[in-house]
Every structure is written in C-alpha cells, then in structure tokens.
Design an enzyme around this catalytic site. Sequence first.
Site, PDB file in Angstrom:
ATOM      1  N   ARG A 272     -16.591  33.646   0.957  1.00  0.00           N
ATOM      2  CA  ARG A 272     -16.774  34.332   2.252  1.00  0.00           C
ATOM      3  C   ARG A 272     -17.571  35.617   2.073  1.00  0.00           C
ATOM      4  O   ARG A 272     -18.365  35.988   2.926  1.00  0.00           O
ATOM      5  CB  ARG A 272     -15.405  34.642   2.885  1.00  0.00           C
ATOM      6  CG  ARG A 272     -14.663  33.398   3.310  1.00  0.00           C
ATOM      7  CD  ARG A 272     -13.397  33.748   4.099  1.00  0.00           C
ATOM      8  NE  ARG A 272     -12.607  32.543   4.293  1.00  0.00           N
ATOM      9  CZ  ARG A 272     -11.440  32.276   3.693  1.00  0.00           C
ATOM     10  NH1 ARG A 272     -10.884  33.166   2.889  1.00  0.00           N
ATOM     11  NH2 ARG A 272     -10.832  31.140   3.907  1.00  0.00           N
TER      12      ARG A 272
ATOM     13  N   ASP B  68     -17.200  23.430   6.066  1.00  0.00           N
ATOM     14  CA  ASP B  68     -16.032  23.499   5.168  1.00  0.00           C
ATOM     15  C   ASP B  68     -14.969  22.514   5.640  1.00  0.00           C
ATOM     16  O   ASP B  68     -13.881  22.914   6.077  1.00  0.00           O
ATOM     17  CB  ASP B  68     -15.496  24.940   5.142  1.00  0.00           C
ATOM     18  CG  ASP B  68     -14.366  25.120   4.137  1.00  0.00           C
ATOM     19  OD1 ASP B  68     -14.219  24.272   3.235  1.00  0.00           O
ATOM     20  OD2 ASP B  68     -13.617  26.114   4.252  1.00  0.00           O
TER      21      ASP B  68
ATOM     22  N   CYS C  62     -13.840  20.242  -0.552  1.00  0.00           N
ATOM     23  CA  CYS C  62     -12.599  20.441  -1.318  1.00  0.00           C
ATOM     24  C   CYS C  62     -12.062  19.103  -1.815  1.00  0.00           C
ATOM     25  O   CYS C  62     -10.923  19.024  -2.266  1.00  0.00           O
ATOM     26  CB  CYS C  62     -11.566  21.169  -0.469  1.00  0.00           C
ATOM     27  SG  CYS C  62     -11.085  20.266   1.007  1.00  0.00           S
TER      28      CYS C  62
HETATM   29  N1  SAH Z   1     -13.242  27.252   6.682  1.00  0.00           N
HETATM   30  C1  SAH Z   1     -11.822  27.509   6.769  1.00  0.00           C
HETATM   31  C2  SAH Z   1     -10.984  26.412   6.143  1.00  0.00           C
HETATM   32  C3  SAH Z   1     -11.250  25.027   6.660  1.00  0.00           C
HETATM   33  S1  SAH Z   1      -9.943  23.902   6.402  1.00  0.00           S
HETATM   34  C4  SAH Z   1     -11.524  28.864   6.164  1.00  0.00           C
HETATM   35  O1  SAH Z   1     -12.421  29.541   5.686  1.00  0.00           O
HETATM   36  O2  SAH Z   1     -10.359  29.263   6.186  1.00  0.00           O
HETATM   37  C5  SAH Z   1     -10.464  22.521   7.330  1.00  0.00           C
HETATM   38  C6  SAH Z   1     -10.340  22.687   8.828  1.00  0.00           C
HETATM   39  O3  SAH Z   1     -10.986  21.574   9.427  1.00  0.00           O
HETATM   40  C7  SAH Z   1      -8.935  22.719   9.412  1.00  0.00           C
HETATM   41  O4  SAH Z   1      -8.759  23.914  10.128  1.00  0.00           O
HETATM   42  C8  SAH Z   1      -8.881  21.503  10.380  1.00  0.00           C
HETATM   43  O5  SAH Z   1      -8.197  21.795  11.581  1.00  0.00           O
HETATM   44  C9  SAH Z   1     -10.342  21.293  10.661  1.00  0.00           C
HETATM   45  N2  SAH Z   1     -10.792  19.939  11.063  1.00  0.00           N
HETATM   46  C10 SAH Z   1     -10.415  18.744  10.575  1.00  0.00           C
HETATM   47  N3  SAH Z   1     -11.164  17.751  11.128  1.00  0.00           N
HETATM   48  C11 SAH Z   1     -12.044  18.360  11.976  1.00  0.00           C
HETATM   49  C12 SAH Z   1     -13.098  17.885  12.819  1.00  0.00           C
HETATM   50  N4  SAH Z   1     -13.407  16.593  12.890  1.00  0.00           N
HETATM   51  N5  SAH Z   1     -13.796  18.784  13.526  1.00  0.00           N
HETATM   52  C13 SAH Z   1     -13.497  20.109  13.457  1.00  0.00           C
HETATM   53  N6  SAH Z   1     -12.520  20.600  12.674  1.00  0.00           N
HETATM   54  C14 SAH Z   1     -11.809  19.745  11.948  1.00  0.00           C
END
Ligand code: SAH
Length: 390
Positions: free
Chosen positions: A207, A293, A333
Amino acid sequence: MTTLTLRQKRDDRYRGGHLWVFRDDLQSQPDLPAASLVRVVSAEGFSYGSGFYHPTSKIAVRLLGADVESVTTEFFADRFSHALAVRQALLPGQHAFRLIHGESDLLSGLVVDIYDSVAVIQMLAAGMDAHQQNIVDALRLVFPSLQAIVEKNTARVRELEGLELRDGILYGTVPTPLDIDEYGVTIRLDLLGGQKTGYFLDQKTNRTIVASLAKGKRVLDCFCNVGGFALHAAKAGATAVVGVDSSASAIAAAQQNAQLNRLGNVSFEVANAFDFLRETAQQGARWDIIILDPPSFAKKRSSIDRAVAGYAELNRLALKALQPGGILVSASCTQLVPESMLLDILYREAARLKRRLRLLYRGTQAADHPVLLGMPETQYLKCLVFDVLD
Ligand code: SAH
C-alpha cells in the site's frame, strides 16, 4: 513421549525443513489422541524434533521445529517474544501486525494478529486448539497491556482435524471503537459486531508503494475491502479514487474509514469488480492507476486452470481501462499460482492488447508474514506493479 519413525527414503522434505509429516511417510500409525506430543525420527534415527499428532488428518504430525519436551505457557511466551522482536525490527512503529504466521514461526496451525490493544487468534489445528489457555496466558505475559484476546476460529480447515467452528472473546473487553494506524491512515475495525471486519495486514508494505505513485492520479481500487489501497492513495494526494467491492459491509466500513481520515477525494461502491471493469473498459482508457487484489481463485490443484483464466480476464479488462503511461497493480494471494505464472499471464494479456508493460516493483506479503524456505505453503502473496510504456 512416543517416537514415530519415517519410512526409508521418505525424509527429503523434512530435511529441507517442512513441518507437516504426512501419514504415508510414517512406518506406523499409532492410535494416540489428537494433540499428543510425539517425536519423529528418520529410519536412521536422526530426530526431526517433536510435534502434535493427529490420528486421522492427512497431516499426521505438525512438527514444532525442535525437540520440545512439553508444551507450556512458557514455551509459547518464548516463541511469541522471538516473533515480536523480528516484527519490531522490520516494521518499527507498527502497532497492527501479524505476530505469528503459522509454520513460518514454527507454530503450525496458529495465527496471531495484534491490532493495537487486541490480539486475534486462529487455531487451525488440534494441537494448537488443545493449548488455547496456554496461548492466551502467554499473550498476556508478552503483551501486558492487551485489553482483549479474541478467537476467530471460523476457518473451514479446522474441520479436517475434527474441530468445531466458533468465535468470541477469550479474555478482556474489546475497546470500541478500535482504530489502528497504518502508516498514517486510520482503519476502524469491527471484530465482533455485525460487520466483523478484520484487516488484511499482508498488503501493508505494498500500500505504501501505491501511495508513493498516486499523487495527482485517478485511481481505481478493485476488491478494496475496507479501503486499504484506496485510502492510502487518497491520502497521498490522488485526484480521485474509486473503491469497488462486492461486500456491502466492507464498503460501509470503507466509507466510514474515508470519513475518519477526512478524505473527500475517495468514493466507494458495492459492485462485482469484473462487471465494473468491463463497463469502465467499454468507456475507454481513463484510469491512471488500477489495483487488482482479488480473493484466492484456487485452493486446490484441480482449480489452477480456472484461476489462471480468472487472472487473465481480470488483468485484460484492467489493461483496457488504463491510460497510456498508466500503472497496473496486480496482486494474487493464490498460493498455488506462483509469481512466474502471474508474470506469464500478464505477458500474454499485454501482448494480446499490444501494450508494453514494464515491471516497476515486485511486492510480496509484508515482513510480518515471513516465509519458511522449506515450506512453499507459507509463501502466497504476489503484488506486481507495472507501468504501461506505450
Ligand atoms: N485490497 C484489500 C483486500 C482484498 S480481499 C485490502 O487492501 O485490504 C478480497 C476482497 O474481494 C474481499 O473484500 C471480498 O469481499 C472481495 N470480492 C470477492 N469477490 C469479488 C467480486 N467478484 N467483485 C468485487 N469484490 C469481490
């Protein structure tokens, strides 16, 4: 303590430091209760140390990385102190960090996150579960000012060792609100309430990299969760930031975080990131920075092909929506998709769109998630930062 002997020529992986002893590698499989402490030796009698036995799991023994005679509060306190010293040295001033990253801290099946005055623990295996009280006592010894210890034992892997799913408070009272500071950005956590949002500590270093590139840019944060990347970009002076996540509770928390940080240049919306990207790509290249992500796309080998297709589609859509000179932050991940595979996907998708990508930064999980070299399972996060040279 019972000693278990490995079969002939089955100890390469243990010599390399792997801590999971598979049932098939043992000469005999005694009928001991789960969480019994056993010693594991090679057919030649070399000791790989002791660990917790499980009578039915595929992982028969989870080694503790040394000849541990008995598992006590002091044993855990000693490991926690060592883990803390490494985190404090590598991430000075951070009060939210992963204290124990399972096997990498030689505590297979245990995860401990510290959020300022609260510890959140996950016990993913029977050996650790059996020692819950020792773990709680050891945390209180090493962190005398802890106000609460919360268990978040809701991961389905627990079922593989016959453990039930549960969460709740094991000690103290969780302060409300509970705010943490990550390099100048405030994040509010709701560990027990309706939203139950934790925080993804593993991206903290990445970040800061995105923040350093964000000034004056239009930024799209896909899969933003409670706003981690988006908030850092907004704070660093991005012109406008949009964060997208499919979880309404994550977006509500992200909006609250934007207010807490007094950021007027960021907005969040509930949406499927694939759909959002498809629509924004149709409108042409208009973002300066896009962050991807997503959650893990494959937990087992048979899903790797599907994961690769998912990453390809996601990155293709993002590349279509990026300005010339724009920046793509592509994270994964999925432990089963190594960095080389992700790079290959990016190479193919960029070639297909005739865009030239330059790799500026190869991020991984933050230093509070160390990697045990003999255990590839402990290395999972990739965060590749490219700019588009065309
Ligand atoms: N970038 C975040 C962590 C991401 S974790 C950080 O910096 O903290 C992955 C996220 O993807 C979760 O919040 C989940 O709700 C979301 N997610 C899962 N499938 C998704 C989709 N199809 N579209 C949008 N968000 C999604």
